[in-house]
Design a protein around this motif. Structure first.
Motif, PDB file in Angstrom:
ATOM      1  N   UNK A   7      -4.439   1.915  -6.958  1.00 31.38           N
ATOM      2  CA  UNK A   7      -5.546   2.550  -6.079  1.00 31.38           C
ATOM      3  C   UNK A   7      -5.130   2.205  -4.852  1.00 31.38           C
ATOM      4  N   UNK A   8      -4.602   3.267  -4.016  1.00 35.22           N
ATOM      5  CA  UNK A   8      -3.921   2.944  -2.785  1.00 35.22           C
ATOM      6  C   UNK A   8      -2.706   3.292  -2.915  1.00 35.22           C
ATOM      7  N   UNK A   9      -1.969   4.040  -1.925  1.00 33.03           N
ATOM      8  CA  UNK A   9      -0.697   4.552  -2.147  1.00 33.03           C
ATOM      9  C   UNK A   9      -0.053   4.501  -0.689  1.00 33.03           C
ATOM     10  N   UNK A  10      -0.286   3.503   0.101  1.00 31.16           N
ATOM     11  CA  UNK A  10       0.062   3.256   1.393  1.00 31.16           C
ATOM     12  C   UNK A  10       1.479   2.380   1.556  1.00 31.16           C
ATOM     13  N   UNK A  11       1.653   1.849   2.593  1.00 27.87           N
ATOM     14  CA  UNK A  11       2.712   1.066   2.778  1.00 27.87           C
ATOM     15  C   UNK A  11       3.072  -0.085   2.024  1.00 27.87           C
ATOM     16  N   UNK A  12       1.990  -0.877   1.555  1.00 25.66           N
ATOM     17  CA  UNK A  12       2.050  -2.013   0.796  1.00 25.66           C
ATOM     18  C   UNK A  12       2.223  -1.609  -0.787  1.00 25.66           C
ATOM     19  N   UNK A  69      -4.492  -1.584  -3.736  1.00 25.93           N
ATOM     20  CA  UNK A  69      -3.906  -1.562  -2.386  1.00 25.93           C
ATOM     21  C   UNK A  69      -4.352  -0.879  -1.477  1.00 25.93           C
ATOM     22  N   UNK A  70      -5.730  -0.837  -1.350  1.00 22.24           N
ATOM     23  CA  UNK A  70      -6.325  -0.343  -0.036  1.00 22.24           C
ATOM     24  C   UNK A  70      -6.957  -1.179   0.821  1.00 22.24           C
ATOM     25  N   UNK A  71      -7.121  -0.642   2.008  1.00 20.85           N
ATOM     26  CA  UNK A  71      -7.389  -1.334   3.090  1.00 20.85           C
ATOM     27  C   UNK A  71      -8.708  -2.248   2.902  1.00 20.85           C
ATOM     28  N   UNK A  72      -8.991  -3.423   3.234  1.00 21.48           N
ATOM     29  CA  UNK A  72     -10.130  -4.193   2.901  1.00 21.48           C
ATOM     30  C   UNK A  72     -11.453  -3.315   3.380  1.00 21.48           C
ATOM     31  N   UNK A  73     -11.327  -2.563   4.491  1.00 24.31           N
ATOM     32  CA  UNK A  73     -12.631  -1.955   4.925  1.00 24.31           C
ATOM     33  C   UNK A  73     -12.704  -0.577   3.960  1.00 24.31           C
TER      34      UNK A  73
END
Ligand SMILES: NC(=O)C1=CN([C@@H]2O[C@H](COP(=O)(O)OP(=O)(O)OC[C@H]3O[C@@H](n4cnc5c(N)ncnc54)[C@H](OP(=O)(O)O)[C@@H]3O)[C@@H](O)[C@H]2O)C=CC1
Ligand SMILES: O=C(O)[C@@H]1CCC=N1
Length: 268
Positions: A7-12, A69-73
């Motif tokens: 869940x989250x597909x960004x840099x990390x 792997x989403x931003x905390x916000x």
């Protein structure tokens, strides 16, 4: 092999799948990527790494591991969105800076949770990761988590509260060093050296110094003194750093990042 849903597909997230695929810790056809709305990003990851794009949230139900792997916000909204679709005992690996395992449990229910602070060097299998586990993680699951994190670099288990400091030091650490190299390159090119030459010299100097710290087992100040000829160039350089309060700057850097991690926890 485990079905892993991101869940989250960004840099990390990309750094993790690069490392896990390369180190054969996970199989591309068992990795599913999801994000908020950036479909081009998902297409890029699928075409680049051969991973799957999560087509619908129902595909979460048989996941063996869900990676947050989403931003905390964005964490709370993202977790609320998957809550109806995730099985009760599916383990979670969260990389969200500052967000506690309790916060994750409050939304997704009591379940095995590993809270990891890696860094983007995971993409080449050289991450420095801190990890904490909640009380629902079995010994077998802990071994698997450690195996997955060992495959992308070093991993050190810490108390959860210490992850704020780990985030400030090694989570954000690559950015500080990249910033340092930018400064070296600015200084070096001002003497007329090509940027590529300065880059080559400084990458090797950093890699060599890191290797010395790892292999020679001497304290940094001892190794530093071995470089510092009395009245020589290094002494002049170190004096300039002291004149500009270098130590204070580094201390404030880490304290600011650690405090921001705690702020992120409070904002949840
Ligand atoms: N970058 C780093 O060096 C490190 C980052 N981390 C942590 O990793 C996490 C991600 O950071 P990073 O990869 O840099 O951030 P990015 O901004 O690169 O990626 C964030 C991802 O989260 C997705 N997202 C946002 N909201 C939702 C949602 N509601 N549902 C699903 N996906 C969502 C975004 O999708 P979309 O693009 O569609 O909006 C995007 O794919 C953070 O918590 C950070 O603290 C930890 C260690 C190191
Ligand atoms: O800057 C951030 O918040 C994330 C966490 C550590 C590195 N990047």
């Amino acid at each position: 092999m485990q079905k892993i849903v991101f869940v989250g597909a960004g840099a990390m997230a990309e750094a993790l799948i690069q490392g896990w695929i390369y180190q054969e810790v996970a199989e591309t056809n068992n990795i599913y990527m999801s994000n908020r709305s950036n479909y081009e990003r998902l297409d890029y990851l699928s075409s680049t790494y051969g991973v799957n794009i999560l087509q619908n949230k129902e595909q979460l139900f048989d996941a063996d591991l869900v990676v947050l792997a989403i931003k905390p916000k964005d964490g709370k909204i993202a977790m609320e969105a998957i809550k109806p679709f995730i099985a009760d005992n599916t383990p979670i690996l969260t990389v969200m800076a500052g967000i506690s395992m309790e916060t994750v449990s409050n939304i997704l229910g009591e379940r095995p949770i590993a809270r990891v602070m890696p860094n983007t060097s995971a993409s080449i299998g050289m991450s420095a990761s801190g990890v904490a586990f909640n009380e629902f993680v079995t010994e077998k699951q802990k071994e698997r988590f450690i195996e997955m994190l060992d495959a992308i670099g070093i991993v050190i288990e810490v108390d959860e509260d210490k992850l704020h400091a780990v985030t400030a030091l090694s989570g954000s650490g690559p950015a500080y060093l990249y910033y340092l190299v930018e400064a070296f390159e600015k200084a070096g090119t001002e003497f007329g050296l090509p940027k590529e030459t300065v880059r080559k010299l400084m990458v090797q100097t950093i890699a060599g110094s890191a290797a010395m710290l790892e292999r020679v087992k001497e304290e940094p100040n001892v190794l530093r003194r071995k470089v510092t000829s009395p009245g020589g160039t290094t002494e002049a350089g170190i004096q300039a750093l002291e004149d500009h309060h270098f130590n204070e700057a580094i201390s404030n850097c880490i304290k600011s990042a650690e405090a921001r991690s705690r702020e992120l926890a409070k904002s949840e």
